[in-house]
Design a protein around this motif. Structure first.
Motif, PDB file in Angstrom:
ATOM      1  N   SER A  15       0.989  -1.428  -0.329  1.00  0.00           N
ATOM      2  CA  SER A  15      -0.070  -0.219   0.121  1.00  0.00           C
ATOM      3  C   SER A  15       0.744   1.153  -0.177  1.00  0.00           C
ATOM      4  O   SER A  15       0.443   1.978  -0.981  1.00  0.00           O
ATOM      5  CB  SER A  15      -0.402  -0.178   1.385  1.00  0.00           C
ATOM      6  N   LEU A  16       1.723   1.029   0.735  1.00  0.00           N
ATOM      7  CA  LEU A  16       3.408   2.324   0.577  1.00  0.00           C
ATOM      8  C   LEU A  16       3.224   2.452  -0.210  1.00  0.00           C
ATOM      9  O   LEU A  16       4.069   3.638  -0.630  1.00  0.00           O
ATOM     10  CB  LEU A  16       3.604   2.210   2.096  1.00  0.00           C
ATOM     11  N   SER A  17       4.114   1.499  -1.152  1.00  0.00           N
ATOM     12  CA  SER A  17       4.531   1.435  -2.529  1.00  0.00           C
ATOM     13  C   SER A  17       3.466   2.731  -3.411  1.00  0.00           C
ATOM     14  O   SER A  17       4.494   3.474  -4.249  1.00  0.00           O
ATOM     15  CB  SER A  17       4.878  -0.016  -2.784  1.00  0.00           C
ATOM     16  N   GLU A  18       2.524   2.441  -3.460  1.00  0.00           N
ATOM     17  CA  GLU A  18       2.106   3.286  -3.926  1.00  0.00           C
ATOM     18  C   GLU A  18       2.334   4.862  -3.958  1.00  0.00           C
ATOM     19  O   GLU A  18       2.364   5.396  -4.834  1.00  0.00           O
ATOM     20  CB  GLU A  18       0.299   2.585  -4.319  1.00  0.00           C
ATOM     21  N   ILE A  61      -6.501  -8.394   1.714  1.00  0.00           N
ATOM     22  CA  ILE A  61      -6.462  -9.430  -0.085  1.00  0.00           C
ATOM     23  C   ILE A  61      -7.560  -8.068  -0.524  1.00  0.00           C
ATOM     24  O   ILE A  61      -6.986  -8.214  -2.218  1.00  0.00           O
ATOM     25  CB  ILE A  61      -8.026 -10.018   0.340  1.00  0.00           C
ATOM     26  N   ILE A  62      -8.281  -7.120  -0.598  1.00  0.00           N
ATOM     27  CA  ILE A  62      -8.543  -6.096  -1.308  1.00  0.00           C
ATOM     28  C   ILE A  62      -7.064  -5.502  -1.746  1.00  0.00           C
ATOM     29  O   ILE A  62      -6.807  -5.406  -2.980  1.00  0.00           O
ATOM     30  CB  ILE A  62      -9.043  -5.030  -0.254  1.00  0.00           C
ATOM     31  N   MET A  63      -6.304  -4.942  -1.391  1.00  0.00           N
ATOM     32  CA  MET A  63      -4.799  -4.252  -1.529  1.00  0.00           C
ATOM     33  C   MET A  63      -4.221  -5.052  -2.421  1.00  0.00           C
ATOM     34  O   MET A  63      -3.627  -4.486  -3.433  1.00  0.00           O
ATOM     35  CB  MET A  63      -4.282  -4.094  -0.305  1.00  0.00           C
ATOM     36  N   ASN A  64      -3.841  -6.374  -1.778  1.00  0.00           N
ATOM     37  CA  ASN A  64      -3.148  -6.994  -2.814  1.00  0.00           C
ATOM     38  C   ASN A  64      -3.567  -7.420  -4.492  1.00  0.00           C
ATOM     39  O   ASN A  64      -3.240  -7.610  -5.437  1.00  0.00           O
ATOM     40  CB  ASN A  64      -3.717  -8.663  -2.020  1.00  0.00           C
ATOM     41  N   ASN A  65      -5.304  -7.064  -4.252  1.00  0.00           N
ATOM     42  CA  ASN A  65      -6.054  -7.702  -5.541  1.00  0.00           C
ATOM     43  C   ASN A  65      -5.558  -6.121  -6.097  1.00  0.00           C
ATOM     44  O   ASN A  65      -5.518  -6.428  -7.635  1.00  0.00           O
ATOM     45  CB  ASN A  65      -7.426  -7.556  -5.632  1.00  0.00           C
TER      46      ASN A  65
END
Ligand SMILES: NC(=O)c1ccc[n+]([C@@H]2O[C@H](COP(=O)([O-])OP(=O)(O)OC[C@H]3O[C@@H](n4cnc5c(N)ncnc54)[C@H](O)[C@@H]3O)[C@@H](O)[C@H]2O)c1
Ligand SMILES: O=c1ccn([C@@H]2O[C@H](COP(=O)(O)OP(=O)(O)O[C@H]3O[C@H](CO)[C@@H](O)[C@H](O)[C@H]3O)[C@@H](O)[C@H]2O)c(=O)[nH]1
Length: 463
Positions: free
Chosen positions: A236-239, A304-308
């Motif tokens: 999430s932080l990579s974005e 899971i939502i973040m992984n998708n």
């Protein structure tokens, strides 16, 4: 004293786990059984390259123990009948039908095992849950065994497996811990002790911990949820890094040096794959929802939502960067397995990224050092997104990576295989169309070197 063990399920867990137990306990006869005839044939193949699973160090262990005290067989009844202890190591995938579809663990294979054990057994047995199971599954298994059996008694233990693929043998030989859950009754404690004795052949005593059945079952789901949560957190932080000019590799290093946080499992990537994380977290979410714990469920669902999102974001970035169209463009995939050093592709990010690109009419050309062409084709077909004709038109599998690069518009790194770093990147650059783009979904390539050659490189969480 246990002298005869049977394991039902000769897969990624049953095979390596029993091979190591047999290696370390030469006095115990270990028989691994499976319904899949081809799988058992491959485990018995004299050519060790044909073992059904690729794991560093596995063939050496199998070579030492197989035929001595390690056996692979399709005769499930015989193995159950002869064993004092039976490990259940069958698959527990996410349900694809009915109540709990897409969330709950499908326990049909577990129930079938329990019924078969109940039917066949003529002597008392210890049943060990090796598969990852929802908390309180032992209760269900006990019910089936007690109500359909031949009057023999069964003790159930939970002994979840923590090995990671690609490092399975090293993980089994020196585990962080061995967890054994059992009943608090004297019989339960005796059963626990007999399993402790087996592991004590090579695992230091202080690394073997015992708990109640429910704590053991839930600890396995919790461990996977924590591990996956770290990946989704960093992803999430990579974005945010890409939007602000911060560098996720530097951020990971800086936060990981805090001993309370630790440096492992905070490597940003195209998203986690594998047969376990998604399945086990969805299972945790489902259990929480079923118990009315909505906040708990949505907390973990976010992983899971973040992984998708990370997988979709990677594919979308390729499309946007290639001037908003990939139609008819060749995109070379480096890697298909969900991580390096395994031939397992279950839930690999590569499958979803390829699917999104094929939907946009890209021509995806895949190279993976260990995954077979039929497996790659099966994975895309399995998503059922379009006709087989369209899939086969837009998906190519290349046994030679340099063929995959030829005349491609872009390269996407989907798996962190070591060999990718050492390729002849000058030669690759010359063979590609220009501008030559590289999308490094694993941050394994030397971006300054590639930029100096002329590549346009996009990594995860770095500008
Ligand atoms: N793969 C991993 O790294 C890993 C690690 C820890 C735990 N686990 C857990 O271990 C379990 C097994 O995972 P896996 O990756 O080994 O699965 P797998 O699909 O590789 O192997 C399961 C095997 O069980 C066999 N099987 C199913 N029902 C059977 C039956 N009734 N009788 C005989 N054989 C039967 C299947 O044919 C298959 O070969 C799952 O619950 C998983 O969550 C997996
Ligand atoms: O910092 C990291 C670490 C891992 N991954 C990815 O996460 C996925 C899972 O990797 P890993 O956990 O190493 O492999 P698994 O074989 O899926 O093992 C996990 O799942 C098993 C099955 O339950 C457990 O037994 C293990 O303890 C647990 O690590 C892979 O796609 C990795 O590329 C990342 O993206 N970043």
């Amino acid at each position: 004293m246990i002298e005869n063990i049977c394991c039902i399920g000769a897969g990624y867990v049953g095979g390596p786990t029993m091979a190591v137990i047999a290696l370390k306990n030469p006095h115990i006869k270990v028989t691994v059984v499976d319904l899949n005839v081809q799988r058992i044939k491959d485990w018995n193949d004299s050519d060790l390259h044909k073992l059904p699973i690729y794991e560093p160090g596995l063939s050496e262990v199998v070579e030492k123990a197989r035929g001595r005290n390690l056996f692979f067989s399709t005769d499930v009844d015989k193995a159950i009948d002869e064993a004092q202890m039976i490990f259940i190591s069958v698959n527990t995938p996410t349900k694809t039908y009915g109540v709990g579809k897409g969330m709950a663990a499908d326990l049909k294979y577990i129930e079938l095992c329990a019924r078969q054990i109940a039917m066949v057994s003529q002597t008392n047995k210890i049943i060990v849950e090796k598969s990852t199971l929802p908390v309180r599954t032992a209760e269900t298994i006990q019910n089936i065994l007690d109500n359909t059996g031949n009057g023999v008694s069964f003790q159930i233990l939970s002994n979840p497996e923590f090995l990671a693929e690609g490092t399975a043998i090293a993980d089994l030989e020196s585990p962080d811990r061995i967890l054994i859950g059992g009943n608090e009754t004297p019989e339960g404690q005796m059963a626990i002790q007999s399993l402790v004795d087996i592991y004590s052949s090579w695992v230091p005593k202080d690394k073997i911990i015992t708990t109640s059945l429910w704590s053991s079952e839930l600890s396995k789901l919790t461990a996977n949820a924590f591990l996956a949560q770290r990946i989704s957190s960093i992803n999430s932080l990579s974005e945010l890094c890409e939007a602000t000019g911060a560098n996720i590799v530097e951020v990971s290093k800086a936060v990981g040096m805090d001993s309370r946080i630790g440096s492992k499992f905070i490597q940003a990537s195209v998203g986690f794959g594998g047969s376990c994380f998604q399945k086990d977290i969805l299972n945790l979410v489902y259990i929480s929802k079923s118990l009315g714990l909505e906040e708990v469920a949505s907390y973990w669902e976010q992983v899971i939502i973040m992984n998708n999102h990370q997988r979709t974001r990677f594919a979308t970035n390729i499309i946007k960067t290639l001037y908003n169209t990939v139609s008819g463009k060749k995109i070379a995939f480096l890697g298909w397995a969900f991580k390096k050093d395994t031939n397992d592709t279950r839930e690999s990010a590569a499958i979803y990224v390829a699917d999104q690109l094929i939907e946009e009419n890209a021509n995806v050309s895949v190279y993976d050092p260990r995954v077979s062409e039929p497996q790659i084709r099966y994975d895309v077909k399995y998503l059922n997104s379009r006709s087989e004709e369209k899939n086969s038109k837009h998906l190519k599998v290349e046994p030679d990576p340099y063929k995959a690069f030829e005349d491609s518009h872009a390269i996407a790194v989907l798996t962190e295989w070591d060999e990718f770093r050492d390729y002849d990147w000058e030669r690759i650059y010359k063979s590609m169309l220009k501008p030559a783009f590289v999308f490094d979904g694993r941050n394994i390539l030397d971006s300054s070197k590639l930029k100096a050659i002329g590549f346009k490189i996009k990594s995860i969480g770095k500008v």
